[in-house]
Design an enzyme around this catalytic site. Structure first.
Site, PDB file in Angstrom:
ATOM      1  N   HIS A  59      38.837  43.297  62.458  1.00  0.00           N
ATOM      2  CA  HIS A  59      37.789  43.030  62.057  1.00  0.00           C
ATOM      3  C   HIS A  59      37.461  43.798  60.607  1.00  0.00           C
ATOM      4  CE1 HIS A  59      36.810  41.251  66.221  1.00  0.00           C
ATOM      5  NE2 HIS A  59      37.537  42.459  66.445  1.00  0.00           N
ATOM      6  N   SER A  89      39.453  44.613  31.350  1.00  0.00           N
ATOM      7  CA  SER A  89      38.447  43.661  31.153  1.00  0.00           C
ATOM      8  C   SER A  89      38.051  43.433  29.764  1.00  0.00           C
ATOM      9  CB  SER A  89      37.165  44.135  31.853  1.00  0.00           C
ATOM     10  OG  SER A  89      35.972  43.705  31.534  1.00  0.00           O
ATOM     11  N   LYS A 139      37.840  49.199  33.235  1.00  0.00           N
ATOM     12  CA  LYS A 139      38.470  48.441  34.246  1.00  0.00           C
ATOM     13  C   LYS A 139      40.096  48.322  34.260  1.00  0.00           C
ATOM     14  CE  LYS A 139      36.832  46.155  37.249  1.00  0.00           C
ATOM     15  NZ  LYS A 139      35.881  44.879  37.298  1.00  0.00           N
ATOM     16  N   GLU A 175      45.618  38.755  43.044  1.00  0.00           N
ATOM     17  CA  GLU A 175      44.465  37.881  43.071  1.00  0.00           C
ATOM     18  C   GLU A 175      45.021  36.446  42.800  1.00  0.00           C
ATOM     19  OE1 GLU A 175      40.676  39.091  41.072  1.00  0.00           O
ATOM     20  OE2 GLU A 175      41.772  40.905  40.702  1.00  0.00           O
TER      21      GLU A 175
END
Ligand code: ARG
Length: 458
Positions: free
Chosen positions: A156, A277, A283, A290
């Site tokens: 979970h 970024s 970043k 992804e």
């Protein structure tokens, strides 16, 4: 350009219709397989005396020339000739004259297109399986290096029990090994030769299908001509296996994304496999993971496209079947790219051991061990679970972790606790006590690694 099928037609094809029905923009990918199939077919026609050997030789050398034209980028594609099959056939006629017309004896585009995608897929499945193997070997190497890394295992997405990082990585390896097996199974049904089915009924000519199959290295020959030209379940099966593979990569990708956040901090991707970024200078983003996660959707979509395209088609060939190619090619290209990137991403990543003190301080990772300890001291498991639950509640109230409370405090909750409890719930002890087949003990992991070293072969 005159179409090979234009004999009965009085009007020429509308330009819009021509553009609508053409598949050459994408099925040109099949040129090498189409030529290989045609060469084998021509040789068989000569072998059986249907055409003369001299004619077959002319056809074969013409086809070889066309292959060179493709390889050197000199082949001129014509949309008016619809697809790769008719483009090659027409070019052959330009090169060798009317004898080219004999190549299509005892053959239809329907069995030809099926042959081409089977040859294509047979080769690609080989490459994809090799790429999966490469990723599996990468995981195995990483597992060897990280046997002693303890990470929280989750259920979970809540901290559950301590495990070795190697065990977690090998879990992903097991999934990939099943994917590789599924593709090997699919290959059995891909590796079947349809040539000789002609349009749908078989042929009037005394062809030798076994001879052609042997030339093309097929393991089997299709049994029913109607089935052979209309079957696409071999590529649906492939795409389903690819979808399962992408689902596995996507789950792993999701973990890489989570793990590279400062909240988890279990992994750092190399600069070579990260992006920045355009506005936030600090970043470093896990884009490869992804993108793999995102591209999984395309492959699922391709599977649904293929299933839907097939679902109401009457036997045998229907032009709808031309729509099989783009989803198939896209699946192959996507899967190969994702596997290569995933492997590169992992090979260059750095795993970071969370300090054990930090692991001890959160999530009560060894609470199950405490319950098991109490079972060892004579409590039924359900009671032991209750006692440990109350201990956790006490710790939460007192803002302590399990290893911080004293024996005195523990004994107030249950008199079964003795001073050996602290040794029992140490993180490393917990990991090594999972000494069952398939468990996370370091001994068992080493055995698994040894087994996989032997098993991971082509
Ligand atoms: N380009 C077609 C396809 O991919 C080839 C078969 C065409 N056959 C036909 N009868 N129109 O399906």
């Amino acid at each position: 350009m005159k179409k090979p099928w234009s004999g009965r037609f009085k009007q020429s094809t509308d330009r819009l219709m021509e553009a609508f029905s053409a598949s050459i923009a994408y099925d040109s990918k099949l040129y090498a397989h189409d030529i290989a199939g045609s060469i084998a077919h021509a040789k068989m026609l000569a072998h059986t005396g249907i055409i003369r050997p001299g004619e077959a030789n002319k056809i074969v050398s013409g086809l070889e020339k066309i292959r060179k034209e493709f390889e050197t980028g000199r082949f001129e594609f014509r949309q008016s000739l619809e697809d790769i099959h008719m483009n090659i056939e027409s070019r052959l006629a330009e090169l060798i004259g009317p004898v080219a017309g004999k190549l299509h004896t005892a053959r239809s585009r329907n069995d030809q297109v099926c042959l081409d995608i089977r040859l294509y897929l047979r080769a690609e499945v080989g490459e994809i399986r090799a790429a999966i193997l490469e990723l599996e070997k990468t995981l195995l190497d990483l597992a060897v290096k990280h046997i002693d890394f303890i990470v929280p295992g989750y259920t979970h997405l809540q901290r559950a029990q301590p495990v070795s990082l190697a065990h977690h990585l090998l879990a992903h390896l097991e999934m990939l090994e099943r994917d590789r097996g599924r593709l090997a199974d699919a290959l059995k049904r891909i590796d079947v030769m349809p040539l000789g089915s002609a349009a749908l009924a078989g042929t009037n000519f005394p062809i030798d299908r076994a001879y052609t199959a042997k030339l093309l290295g097929f393991a089997k020959i299709s049994n029913n001509s109607i089935d052979a030209v209309s079957d696409r379940d071999f590529l649906i099966e492939f795409t389903a296996a690819a979808a399962a593979l992408m689902m596995h990569l996507s789950r792993f990708a999701e973990e890489v994304v989570l793990w590279s956040s400062s909240e988890f901090g279990f992994i750092e991707l190399s600069d070579a496999f990260s992006t920045g970024s355009s506005i936030m200078p600090q970043k470093k983003n896990p884009d490869p993971a992804e993108l793999v996660r995102g591209k999984t959707g395309r492959v699922y979509g391709n599977l649904v496209s293929l299933l839907t395209m097939m679902k109401s088609l009457p036997l045998a060939y229907n032009r709808d079947l031309q729509e099989d190619k783009e989803p198939l090619f896209d699946t192959v290209d996507t899967v190969k790219m994702c596997l290569a990137v995933f492997t590169g991403m992992l090979q260059t990543a750095t795993f970071k051991q969370v300090p054990l003190d930090k692991l001890r301080q959160s999530g009560f990772l060894t609470a199950t061990d405490m319950a098991d300890y109490l079972v060892g001291k004579g409590l039924p498991f359900r009671e032991a679970h209750g006692v440990t639950g109350r201990t956790v509640a006490y710790c939460l109230e007192e803002n302590k972790h399990l290893e911080q409370i004293t024996l005195g405090e523990l004994r107030k909750i249950s008199s079964r606790f003795e001073k050996d409890i602290f040794d029992y719930i140490a993180l490393e002890k917990s990991v090594d006590r999972k000494d069952v087949l398939g468990g996370t003990s370091r001994k068992r992991i080493r055995q698994q690694i040894a087994r996989l070293r032997r098993a991971l072969v082509k």
